[in-house]
Design an enzyme around this catalytic site. Structure first.
Site, short mmCIF file in Angstrom:
data_model
loop_
_atom_site.label_atom_id
_atom_site.label_comp_id
_atom_site.label_asym_id
_atom_site.label_seq_id
_atom_site.Cartn_x
_atom_site.Cartn_y
_atom_site.Cartn_z
N ASP A 132 0.84 -1.20 0.00
CA ASP A 132 0.00 0.00 0.00
C ASP A 132 0.88 1.25 0.00
OD1 ASP A 132 -2.81 1.17 0.39
OD2 ASP A 132 -1.66 2.13 1.99
N TYR B 57 3.23 10.11 -0.65
CA TYR B 57 4.17 9.62 0.37
C TYR B 57 5.61 9.89 -0.03
CZ TYR B 57 0.23 6.86 2.26
OH TYR B 57 -0.97 6.46 2.78
N HIS C 177 -7.74 9.48 -2.39
CA HIS C 177 -7.11 9.53 -1.08
C HIS C 177 -7.89 10.36 -0.06
CE1 HIS C 177 -2.78 9.45 0.80
NE2 HIS C 177 -3.70 9.11 1.67
N SER D 92 -10.74 6.47 0.30
CA SER D 92 -10.34 6.53 1.71
C SER D 92 -10.71 7.88 2.31
CB SER D 92 -8.84 6.28 1.86
OG SER D 92 -8.08 7.33 1.29
N ASN D 93 -10.98 7.85 3.61
CA ASN D 93 -11.20 9.08 4.38
C ASN D 93 -12.37 9.91 3.89
OD1 ASN D 93 -8.82 8.63 6.07
ND2 ASN D 93 -7.64 9.13 4.23
#
Length: 311
Positions: free
Chosen positions: A40, A45, A124, A154-155
């Site tokens: 992942d 990042y 994301h 996500s989120n």
């Protein structure tokens, strides 16, 4: 490649930034030696570490896969939407989820990863400045082209997830969901460590149980080392329910001859609905500890005690 039903994802957030390339290669090697297949990452990042801009994790994974020649044995998961639009910027200046941005982000991720597809491609963070149907259409198009095997989100607020899935209609839709979750539970009235983190809620669990095509991934599964170093557990977890929960965890870990971390992961793996924990690592011992949890099976009594503690 199919994602195993009971598995752990290797969280690669620090690779190429706070964890250098040689150490990252060693961690990836050990993870796959122990049977791990799910990686992942994200194009963001880790933009906040050591003056990096995002994409470092993907680039390291890409170079590792090229050296090992193992792309087809892996499940590759990456995300877009949270990468800042310039050096030194933060989430307030993130790229967002416009259609052109989503396509460009995936093309850039594929280039860094050295592959023609990812197995799961994620939105994301929420971007309410863009019409939801535009974002949904952009992701569906990339899946239809074969550049993304499956889609994730996500989120996001649960209602936004449901609306997005409905808007997709017969086209590819989000089937993977990713949120913060662990055995210890935070207070709702205190902020989580990051403003971008969204915690699993009862409504989300209810939704996943009702939608049998969804898979729930959870990050911060081990509270960034908090079970090993209680002094680092965020303030949101400091409440009367935490001590009895930690006591129950220690009791069951002793019965299993396992670490606290392994017991937390076992609890997540066999929950209802089951979770896919993402475990971030920086040392080989952490990889080995996490993968060891796959051998653990909680009894009905042990699970009942863990579930009831601190309620």
């Amino acid at each position: 490649m199919t994602i195993p039903q009971r598995t752990i994802a290797l969280g690669t957030l620090p690779f190429g930034s706070s964890v250098d390339e040689a150490a990252s290669f060693a961690l990836l090697d050990r993870f796959t030696e122990l049977g791990g297949t799910v990686l992942d990452t994200a194009n963001a990042y880790a933009f906040w570490v050591n003056g990096t801009t995002g994409g470092e994790s993907e680039a390291v994974i890409g170079r590792w896969m090229a050296e090992r020649g193992n792309r087809d044995s892996l499940v590759l998961s990456t995300k877009c939407g949270a990468r800042p639009t310039g050096p030194g910027l933060d989430l307030e200046a993130s790229e967002g989820l416009g259609a052109k941005t989503v396509r460009a982000a995936l093309e850039d991720s594929l280039r860094r990863l050295g592959t023609d597809r990812v197995d799961v491609f994620w939105a994301h963070l929420e971007d309410r400045s863009v019409p939801l149907d535009e974002t949904v259409g952009a992701f569906a198009e990339l899946a239809e082209e074969g550049k993304a095997g499956e889609l994730g989100v996500s989120n996001h607020a649960v209602w936004r997830v449901e609306r997005a899935r409905a808007l997709a209609g017969d086209r590819p839709r989000y089937t993977h969901l990713q949120y913060r979750h662990s055995y210890l539970q935070p207070r709702a009235d205190l902020a989580l460590p990051s403003s971008a983190h969204v915690h699993v809620t009862d409504d989300l669990l209810d939704y996943v149980r009702a939608e049998d095509d969804t898979r729930l991934w959870v990050y911060s599964a081990l509270l960034s080392g908090g079970y090993s170093r209680p002094e680092t557990v965020p303030a949101a977890y400091d409440h009367p329910g935490t001590p009895p929960r930690l006591a129950a965890l220690a009791e069951v870990a002793g019965e299993l001859d396992a670490t606290l971390n392994q017991t937390v992961l076992a609890w997540l793996l066999d929950a209802e609905p089951g979770f896919l924990p993402i475990v971030g690592v920086s040392r080989i011992a952490q990889v080995e500890e996490a993968m060891g949890s796959l051998e653990l099976v909680l009894s009905e009594d042990q699970r009942a005690r863990l579930d009831a503690a601190g309620r």
